[in-house]
Design a protein around this motif. Sequence first.
Motif, mmCIF file in Angstrom:
data_model
loop_
_atom_site.group_PDB
_atom_site.id
_atom_site.type_symbol
_atom_site.label_atom_id
_atom_site.label_comp_id
_atom_site.label_asym_id
_atom_site.label_seq_id
_atom_site.Cartn_x
_atom_site.Cartn_y
_atom_site.Cartn_z
ATOM 1 N N ASN A 45 0.711 -1.125 0.019
ATOM 2 C CA ASN A 45 -0.326 -0.098 -0.221
ATOM 3 C C ASN A 45 0.356 1.132 0.112
ATOM 4 N N ARG A 46 1.641 1.280 0.414
ATOM 5 C CA ARG A 46 3.107 2.429 0.785
ATOM 6 C C ARG A 46 2.884 3.135 -0.915
ATOM 7 N N ARG A 47 3.087 4.209 -1.013
ATOM 8 C CA ARG A 47 2.764 5.347 -1.695
ATOM 9 C C ARG A 47 3.088 6.556 -1.465
ATOM 10 N N SER A 48 4.291 7.269 -1.906
ATOM 11 C CA SER A 48 4.960 8.861 -1.889
ATOM 12 C C SER A 48 4.424 9.372 -1.585
ATOM 13 N N VAL A 49 3.521 10.321 -0.111
ATOM 14 C CA VAL A 49 2.599 11.036 0.119
ATOM 15 C C VAL A 49 3.408 12.537 -0.585
ATOM 16 N N ARG A 50 2.926 13.512 -0.767
ATOM 17 C CA ARG A 50 4.080 15.221 -0.375
ATOM 18 C C ARG A 50 3.080 16.054 -0.631
ATOM 19 N N LYS A 51 1.444 15.583 -0.285
ATOM 20 C CA LYS A 51 0.958 16.361 0.372
ATOM 21 C C LYS A 51 -0.028 15.682 1.671
ATOM 22 N N PRO A 68 -2.399 1.266 -4.658
ATOM 23 C CA PRO A 68 -1.021 1.035 -4.697
ATOM 24 C C PRO A 68 -1.256 0.219 -6.143
ATOM 25 N N HIS A 69 0.296 0.484 -6.554
ATOM 26 C CA HIS A 69 0.889 -0.137 -8.017
ATOM 27 C C HIS A 69 -0.003 -1.612 -7.774
ATOM 28 N N ALA A 70 -0.145 -1.759 -8.829
ATOM 29 C CA ALA A 70 -0.791 -3.275 -9.505
ATOM 30 C C ALA A 70 -0.044 -4.081 -9.170
ATOM 31 N N SER A 88 15.464 23.259 -0.310
ATOM 32 C CA SER A 88 16.764 22.523 -0.598
ATOM 33 C C SER A 88 17.359 23.022 -1.863
ATOM 34 N N LYS A 89 16.470 22.055 -2.796
ATOM 35 C CA LYS A 89 17.329 22.154 -3.706
ATOM 36 C C LYS A 89 16.074 22.596 -5.016
ATOM 37 N N GLN A 90 15.785 23.225 -6.327
ATOM 38 C CA GLN A 90 14.795 23.413 -7.199
ATOM 39 C C GLN A 90 13.694 22.995 -7.519
HETATM 40 C C1 LIG Z 1 17.069 7.539 -3.395
HETATM 41 C C2 LIG Z 1 15.297 7.997 -3.280
HETATM 42 C C3 LIG Z 1 15.649 9.496 -4.101
HETATM 43 C C4 LIG Z 1 14.164 10.224 -4.294
HETATM 44 N N1 LIG Z 1 13.993 11.312 -4.652
HETATM 45 C C5 LIG Z 1 12.954 12.059 -4.540
HETATM 46 C C6 LIG Z 1 12.944 13.596 -3.800
HETATM 47 O O1 LIG Z 1 13.924 14.449 -4.760
HETATM 48 N N2 LIG Z 1 12.044 14.416 -4.697
HETATM 49 C C7 LIG Z 1 10.503 13.169 -4.330
HETATM 50 O O2 LIG Z 1 9.558 14.369 -4.953
HETATM 51 N N3 LIG Z 1 10.533 12.059 -4.300
HETATM 52 C C8 LIG Z 1 11.493 11.141 -4.315
HETATM 53 N N4 LIG Z 1 11.687 10.369 -4.063
HETATM 54 C C9 LIG Z 1 10.618 9.332 -4.115
HETATM 55 C C10 LIG Z 1 10.061 8.888 -5.818
HETATM 56 O O3 LIG Z 1 9.993 9.842 -6.452
HETATM 57 C C11 LIG Z 1 9.761 7.589 -5.539
HETATM 58 O O4 LIG Z 1 9.465 6.465 -4.501
HETATM 59 C C12 LIG Z 1 8.790 7.100 -6.859
HETATM 60 O O5 LIG Z 1 7.856 7.827 -8.273
HETATM 61 C C13 LIG Z 1 8.221 5.554 -6.578
HETATM 62 O O6 LIG Z 1 6.650 6.119 -6.070
HETATM 63 P P1 LIG Z 1 5.783 5.332 -5.132
HETATM 64 O O7 LIG Z 1 7.417 6.008 -4.093
HETATM 65 O O8 LIG Z 1 4.730 6.170 -4.525
HETATM 66 O O9 LIG Z 1 5.894 4.376 -5.106
HETATM 67 C C14 LIG Z 1 13.276 9.629 -4.315
HETATM 68 C C15 LIG Z 1 12.937 8.132 -4.218
HETATM 69 C C16 LIG Z 1 13.890 7.673 -3.933
HETATM 70 C C17 LIG Z 1 14.423 5.820 -3.854
#
Ligand SMILES: Cc1cc2nc3c(=O)[nH]c(=O)nc-3n(C[C@H](O)[C@H](O)[C@H](O)COP(=O)(O)O)c2cc1C
Length: 172
Positions: free
Chosen positions: A7-13, A156-158, A60-62
């Motif tokens: 279920n884990r996905r990257s959350v940015r909000k 989640p990723h299928a 920290s970065k652009q």
């Molecule tokens: C080593 C590493 C560096 C990453 N750097 C960034 C980053 O600088 N900014 C960002 O928004 N996401 C970053 N991510 C998140 C990835 O973009 C994300 O894990 C990938 O797109 C897969 O999506 P998911 O985590 O939802 O499965 C990073 C992930 C990893 C493992």
Amino acid sequence: MIDILRNRRSVRKFEDRKIEEEKLDVLKEALVRSPSSRSINPWEFILVDDRDTLEKLSRSKQHGAGFLAGAAVAVAVLGDTTGSDTCIEDCSIAAITLQYAAESLGLGSCWCQIRLRAHGEDKTAEGFVREILDIQEHYLVECIIGIGYPAESKSPHAHEDLDWGKVRLFSV
Ligand SMILES: Cc1cc2nc3c(=O)[nH]c(=O)nc-3n(C[C@H](O)[C@H](O)[C@H](O)COP(=O)(O)O)c2cc1C
């Protein structure tokens, strides 16, 4: 564990909501329970919940750091470059352990890469973060993990979309 992985996905909000102390304690525990080569623990973790500092870190970065401004907590993952030749590996394991622990608590998180990234033409992202958080020279800044209550939901990723071709069985 497998449900957390699935279920884990990257959350940015993130919601504008604090993380409870008990949950923060679990996150800290996950960090220090993380395995490291020869148990040297060549790391330090800095938790940041101050809005102004989070906002600074988000610059920290652009690209790819903006989400840190809305996180409830950001965890800077620092590798001690003295005394261990695996601090990057050890820090990476600690960072993903933290992310899975956050997921298990109903929190969302995302990795922000700092090491090897530029802040601008004359400064590295690492140098920028070093100044903000007053980090000593012998620590490298690998990444910052932003954590909070999710304000976005992602599927989640299928199973069928996974990169199964990258895994193979060696058979003789
Ligand atoms: C080593 C590493 C560096 C990453 N750097 C960034 C980053 O600088 N900014 C960002 O928004 N996401 C970053 N991510 C998140 C990835 O973009 C994300 O894990 C990938 O797109 C897969 O999506 P998911 O985590 O939802 O499965 C990073 C992930 C990893 C493992």
